[in-house]
Scaffold this motif. Structure first.
Motif, PDB file in Angstrom:
ATOM      1  N   ILE A  67      34.756  42.819  31.564  1.00  0.00           N
ATOM      2  CA  ILE A  67      35.550  42.761  33.473  1.00  0.00           C
ATOM      3  C   ILE A  67      35.943  41.968  32.884  1.00  0.00           C
ATOM      4  CG2 ILE A  67      35.189  41.957  35.223  1.00  0.00           C
ATOM      5  CD1 ILE A  67      32.105  43.702  34.203  1.00  0.00           C
ATOM      6  N   MET A  68      37.586  41.723  33.757  1.00  0.00           N
ATOM      7  CA  MET A  68      38.453  40.809  33.848  1.00  0.00           C
ATOM      8  C   MET A  68      38.993  40.968  35.280  1.00  0.00           C
ATOM      9  SD  MET A  68      38.486  39.134  31.115  1.00  0.00           S
ATOM     10  CE  MET A  68      38.046  39.560  29.818  1.00  0.00           C
ATOM     11  N   LEU A  69      38.512  40.083  36.366  1.00  0.00           N
ATOM     12  CA  LEU A  69      39.586  39.719  37.382  1.00  0.00           C
ATOM     13  C   LEU A  69      40.662  38.599  38.156  1.00  0.00           C
ATOM     14  CD1 LEU A  69      35.465  39.966  39.016  1.00  0.00           C
ATOM     15  CD2 LEU A  69      37.141  42.020  38.525  1.00  0.00           C
ATOM     16  N   ALA A  70      41.821  38.983  38.888  1.00  0.00           N
ATOM     17  CA  ALA A  70      42.074  38.067  38.918  1.00  0.00           C
ATOM     18  C   ALA A  70      42.071  37.164  40.738  1.00  0.00           C
ATOM     19  CB  ALA A  70      43.365  39.387  39.837  1.00  0.00           C
ATOM     20  N   VAL A  71      41.983  35.915  39.939  1.00  0.00           N
ATOM     21  CA  VAL A  71      41.388  35.079  40.666  1.00  0.00           C
ATOM     22  C   VAL A  71      43.239  34.823  42.411  1.00  0.00           C
ATOM     23  CG1 VAL A  71      40.552  31.935  41.638  1.00  0.00           C
ATOM     24  CG2 VAL A  71      40.327  33.759  39.307  1.00  0.00           C
ATOM     25  N   THR A  72      42.409  35.339  43.600  1.00  0.00           N
ATOM     26  CA  THR A  72      43.731  34.728  44.376  1.00  0.00           C
ATOM     27  C   THR A  72      43.420  34.212  45.193  1.00  0.00           C
ATOM     28  OG1 THR A  72      42.238  37.020  46.038  1.00  0.00           O
ATOM     29  CG2 THR A  72      44.278  37.809  44.002  1.00  0.00           C
ATOM     30  N   LEU A  73      43.476  33.698  46.340  1.00  0.00           N
ATOM     31  CA  LEU A  73      43.606  32.671  47.644  1.00  0.00           C
ATOM     32  C   LEU A  73      43.027  33.455  48.612  1.00  0.00           C
ATOM     33  CD1 LEU A  73      46.360  29.942  47.020  1.00  0.00           C
ATOM     34  CD2 LEU A  73      44.127  29.792  46.475  1.00  0.00           C
ATOM     35  N   LYS A  74      42.608  33.446  49.846  1.00  0.00           N
ATOM     36  CA  LYS A  74      41.625  34.307  50.288  1.00  0.00           C
ATOM     37  C   LYS A  74      42.950  34.416  51.407  1.00  0.00           C
ATOM     38  CE  LYS A  74      37.135  34.838  52.159  1.00  0.00           C
ATOM     39  NZ  LYS A  74      35.911  34.404  52.372  1.00  0.00           N
ATOM     40  N   PRO A  75      44.003  33.380  51.940  1.00  0.00           N
ATOM     41  CA  PRO A  75      44.998  33.571  53.163  1.00  0.00           C
ATOM     42  C   PRO A  75      45.373  34.282  52.652  1.00  0.00           C
ATOM     43  CG  PRO A  75      43.924  30.458  52.637  1.00  0.00           C
ATOM     44  CD  PRO A  75      43.628  31.776  51.423  1.00  0.00           C
ATOM     45  N   GLY A  81      44.590  32.828  39.048  1.00  0.00           N
ATOM     46  CA  GLY A  81      44.132  32.758  37.728  1.00  0.00           C
ATOM     47  C   GLY A  81      43.925  34.129  36.905  1.00  0.00           C
ATOM     48  N   MET A  82      42.293  33.996  36.061  1.00  0.00           N
ATOM     49  CA  MET A  82      41.851  34.936  35.923  1.00  0.00           C
ATOM     50  C   MET A  82      40.030  34.410  35.656  1.00  0.00           C
ATOM     51  SD  MET A  82      40.014  36.503  33.301  1.00  0.00           S
ATOM     52  CE  MET A  82      40.540  35.644  31.893  1.00  0.00           C
ATOM     53  N   VAL A  83      38.615  34.866  35.653  1.00  0.00           N
ATOM     54  CA  VAL A  83      38.023  34.755  35.609  1.00  0.00           C
ATOM     55  C   VAL A  83      37.309  36.435  34.835  1.00  0.00           C
ATOM     56  CG1 VAL A  83      36.634  35.188  37.687  1.00  0.00           C
ATOM     57  CG2 VAL A  83      36.077  33.573  35.889  1.00  0.00           C
ATOM     58  N   GLY A  84      36.779  36.512  33.621  1.00  0.00           N
ATOM     59  CA  GLY A  84      36.478  37.509  33.361  1.00  0.00           C
ATOM     60  C   GLY A  84      35.092  37.251  32.631  1.00  0.00           C
ATOM     61  N   GLU A  94      27.704  37.988  21.888  1.00  0.00           N
ATOM     62  CA  GLU A  94      27.419  37.651  23.344  1.00  0.00           C
ATOM     63  C   GLU A  94      28.182  37.500  24.526  1.00  0.00           C
ATOM     64  OE1 GLU A  94      24.210  34.189  22.669  1.00  0.00           O
ATOM     65  OE2 GLU A  94      25.931  33.893  21.295  1.00  0.00           O
ATOM     66  N   ILE A  95      27.456  37.827  25.541  1.00  0.00           N
ATOM     67  CA  ILE A  95      28.721  37.849  26.644  1.00  0.00           C
ATOM     68  C   ILE A  95      29.777  36.555  26.688  1.00  0.00           C
ATOM     69  CG2 ILE A  95      29.196  38.866  28.781  1.00  0.00           C
ATOM     70  CD1 ILE A  95      28.009  40.546  26.996  1.00  0.00           C
ATOM     71  N   GLU A  96      30.532  36.138  26.737  1.00  0.00           N
ATOM     72  CA  GLU A  96      31.596  34.907  27.360  1.00  0.00           C
ATOM     73  C   GLU A  96      32.015  34.968  28.810  1.00  0.00           C
ATOM     74  OE1 GLU A  96      34.345  32.226  25.607  1.00  0.00           O
ATOM     75  OE2 GLU A  96      34.526  34.289  25.109  1.00  0.00           O
ATOM     76  N   ILE A  97      31.752  33.541  29.314  1.00  0.00           N
ATOM     77  CA  ILE A  97      32.649  33.910  30.116  1.00  0.00           C
ATOM     78  C   ILE A  97      34.067  32.891  30.224  1.00  0.00           C
ATOM     79  CG2 ILE A  97      32.074  31.459  31.173  1.00  0.00           C
ATOM     80  CD1 ILE A  97      31.879  32.914  34.152  1.00  0.00           C
ATOM     81  N   ALA A 114      35.546  30.290  40.688  1.00  0.00           N
ATOM     82  CA  ALA A 114      35.429  31.448  40.340  1.00  0.00           C
ATOM     83  C   ALA A 114      34.172  32.103  39.386  1.00  0.00           C
ATOM     84  CB  ALA A 114      36.768  31.469  39.651  1.00  0.00           C
ATOM     85  N   VAL A 115      34.251  30.796  39.090  1.00  0.00           N
ATOM     86  CA  VAL A 115      33.417  30.412  37.707  1.00  0.00           C
ATOM     87  C   VAL A 115      31.863  31.357  38.033  1.00  0.00           C
ATOM     88  CG1 VAL A 115      32.250  29.461  36.036  1.00  0.00           C
ATOM     89  CG2 VAL A 115      35.017  29.998  35.952  1.00  0.00           C
TER      90      VAL A 115
END
Length: 182
Positions: A67-75, A81-84, A94-97, A114-115
């Protein structure tokens, strides 16, 4: 599976092909490539990666995670960026972040936010016992992120990381799911 996570300042959401150019620009920053050299690919390869990751969302199970997610600013929903999370074959599967943020948005606490949100989502939805993070010894900013988020440094491991040709030392961190029976 549709993944959408809101924090105080961010929205974490699934990537779409519309993110390709913005993501590509971020991934080509020397600031990112220093730590993640395997992210240096062409725009066409980036688009193929996004199409591939779009298919992975529905295939995720507690044993096979990508799972890779876009990190976006709320406003303004600006991609920063990305967090996954995903199986890390180089560390016993093992499952890595993993994560990165554009240099322009660094030092604002965004990636830590985000993490934390990603870890909470994973523990709540996938019921994993723990997540890992591996961080290069000289990547002090990344060490700060995982430590502030509650990861504990357990040891130093020699790892042949993605996109590299020789093993090198990494700090090995774990964050345990306090709601799971371990």
């Amino acid at each position: 599976m549709n993944i959408y996570v809101e924090t105080e300042r961010l929205i974490l959401r699934q990537f779409t092909i519309d993110d390709a150019e913005e993501l590509h620009a971020i991934c080509n920053q020397l600031y990112i490539l220093k730590w993640m050299p395997d992210w240096k690919i062409s725009l066409e390869e980036r688009k193929a990666w996004i199409r591939w990751i779009e298919k992975q969302y529905s295939k995720t199970t507690p044993k096979t995670v990508r799972i890779m997610l876009a990190v976006t600013l709320k406003p303004n929903t600006k991609l920063i960026g990305m967090v996954g999370v995903g199986n890390k074959s180089e560390v016993n599967n093992e499952i890595e972040i993993a994560y990165f943020v554009s240099e322009k948005y660094n030092h604002n606490g965004y990636i830590g936010e985000a993490v934390k949100a990603m870890a909470e989502w994973v523990f709540s939805n996938l019921k994993l016992d723990y997540l890992i993070a591996i961080v290069e010894l000289d990547n002090i900013p990344s060490q700060r992120v995982v430590e502030k988020c509650g990861f504990t440094k357990l040891e130093t491991k020699m790892v042949l990381n993605s996109g590299e040709t020789e093993e090198k030392p990494f700090y090995y961190y774990r964050m345990f799911n306090t709601g799971a029976v371990i």
